[in-house]
Design a protein around this motif. Structure first.
Motif, PDB file in Angstrom:
ATOM      1  N   LEU A  12      31.475   2.178  48.840  1.00  0.00           N
ATOM      2  CA  LEU A  12      31.932   1.025  49.615  1.00  0.00           C
ATOM      3  C   LEU A  12      33.271   0.505  49.115  1.00  0.00           C
ATOM      4  N   GLN A  32      35.962   2.646  50.410  1.00  0.00           N
ATOM      5  CA  GLN A  32      36.189   2.392  51.833  1.00  0.00           C
ATOM      6  C   GLN A  32      36.969   1.098  52.040  1.00  0.00           C
ATOM      7  N   LEU A  89      33.101  -4.630  55.250  1.00  0.00           N
ATOM      8  CA  LEU A  89      32.604  -3.780  54.161  1.00  0.00           C
ATOM      9  C   LEU A  89      32.405  -4.584  52.896  1.00  0.00           C
ATOM     10  N   GLU A 101      29.129  -6.255  52.960  1.00  0.00           N
ATOM     11  CA  GLU A 101      28.074  -5.264  52.660  1.00  0.00           C
ATOM     12  C   GLU A 101      28.052  -4.932  51.186  1.00  0.00           C
ATOM     13  N   LEU A 102      29.245  -4.853  50.581  1.00  0.00           N
ATOM     14  CA  LEU A 102      29.339  -4.553  49.141  1.00  0.00           C
ATOM     15  C   LEU A 102      28.667  -5.637  48.315  1.00  0.00           C
TER      16      LEU A 102
END
Length: 409
Positions: free
Chosen positions: A367, A370, A386, A389-390
């Motif tokens: 992640l 990304q 992202l 989400e991380l």
């Protein structure tokens, strides 16, 4: 007509300012007296003096960028060069020239400072990469893992380099962390495989021990049981859920055989009396092992005593519970110490926790890469998504790491 040291107004109402290059037309004044005309353009001059003074202060006391400073200087210079004010315009021009010099000097100083900071950040990141690559080969799974996490935090606190240099260093850094995680997972997978091999080996030993339990070939069978015990110890530990059951079956088969042999030798009262004395001595020696201080040496000493105990043979039936109870009490104390040690290390659970931790670490690394790629491409919306989400994955990783630490590695 009216004049002062820096300007004058002629009969037509034209206002002039005196400069080093001669008089320059400032403008035309038709309403009011010549003195009012000079006063008006002198006020415009004073306005320029104030603006230049303010700009000098900003350049000196704030972090005004060189670009913005030059824009402001050019704007003021245009007003000075257009001669729409009466006063010492040449002096104002010189102040603007000096200000340009100051701004250019500060720009070069900032450029040099930025270059220095970049060099320092690059050196720091290269040092982190070298250490991470060294840690990637470590077998100290807990300490090396903790250190790698600390290196990530340090990396995040350092300034970014140019994209190419930063990406190259991050690739090496990330690769080292991934290599360590793969080695750690392989290590614990190997432990699982070893325990499975131990289980299979002990299954065979139990099968043979049970087949020998009805034998009446006392000497050869007893010797074979001793060999089986040696092989049992050499096989290592099986998975916890199998180890205890296998041991109970193995020991039970021996008990059946040695009980039958003991009954056969029951008539040998004299021998049994001597056996009792020997076992009482062995029990007394075993009791010295409690309380257990060094589990490994105590276990080895007890095994040696137990082998001697088994070799002694039968004792009188009425004396057996007491003397065997003494040895069993020592054995229970050793088993309790061993169980406590087992619970503390719990390799299977620790291996599972380490595997989960490794997966989460890989996800976090992926992640982060990304996010970096999205940021570099200017796709901040994707990067922010992202990043959220991380945060969730990082929270799970933190919990997994705390669980792993509870297993001591």
């Amino acid at each position: 007509m009216s004049s002062d040291p820096w300007g004058r107004v002629d009969e037509t109402g034209t206002v002039y300012v005196r400069t080093a290059d001669g008089e320059k037309v400032v403008g035309s004044w038709q309403a009011g007296s010549p003195e009012e005309a000079l006063a008006y353009f002198e006020r415009k001059y004073e306005g320029l003096v104030v603006e230049i003074g303010l700009l000098e202060k900003r350049v000196k006391t704030t972090d005004l960028s060189a670009k913005d400073a030059r824009t402001a200087i050019d704007h003021l210079r245009t007003q000075v060069d257009e001669h729409h004010a009466v006063g010492d315009l040449d002096a104002l021009g010189k102040r603007l020239d000096a200000l340009v010099t100051t701004v250019d000097k500060r720009r070069e100083e900032r450029k040099a400072e930025k270059a220095k900071q970049t060099d320092e950040a690059k050196a720091a990141k290269e040092k982190l990469v070298v250490e991470a690559e060294e840690l990637a080969q470590s077998d100290q799974w807990r300490s090396a893992g903790e250190r790698l996490r600390a290196l990530v935090d340090t990396w995040k606190g350092l300034p970014r380099l140019d994209r190419k240099a930063d990406d190259e260093l991050w690739h090496r850094f990330s690769h080292a962390r991934s290599a360590f995680s793969k080695r750690r997972k392989a290590h614990f997978a190997s432990l699982d495989a070893q325990r499975e091999e131990a289980r299979k080996a002990k299954e065979k030993l139990v099968t043979e021990a049970e087949s020998l339990s009805k034998s009446t070939d006392w000497g050869a069978t007893a010797a074979r049981y001793r060999d089986l015990m040696t092989e049992w110890k050499a096989a290592g530990r099986a998975q916890r859920e199998f180890e205890d059951d296998l041991w109970n079956r193995f020991r039970g088969a021996q008990d059946v055989f040695f009980a039958a042999r003991g009954e056969t030798f029951a008539e040998r009262d004299a021998e049994q009396g001597e056996n009792l004395k020997l076992k009482e001595e062995l029990a007394a020696e075993a009791e010295k092992l409690v309380p257990v201080k060094d589990l490994k040496s105590a276990r080895a000493a007890f095994r040696a005593l137990n082998e001697r105990w088994e070799a002694v043979g039968h004792v009188p039936r009425d004396a057996r519970p007491k003397v065997e109870g003494r040895m069993q009490a020592v054995e229970r104390a050793l088993q309790e110490s061993e169980e406590n040690e087992w619970k503390r290390t719990n390799p299977e659970a620790r291996a599972r926790a380490a595997g989960l931790t490794g997966q989460l670490q890989d996800a976090v690394v992926k992640l982060q890469k990304q996010i970096d790629t999205a940021r570099a491409a200017g796709n901040n919306a994707k990067a922010d998504k992202l990043a959220r989400e991380l945060e969730g994955r990082q929270a799970l990783l933190d919990q997994a790491m705390k669980g792993l630490e509870e297993f001591g590695g």
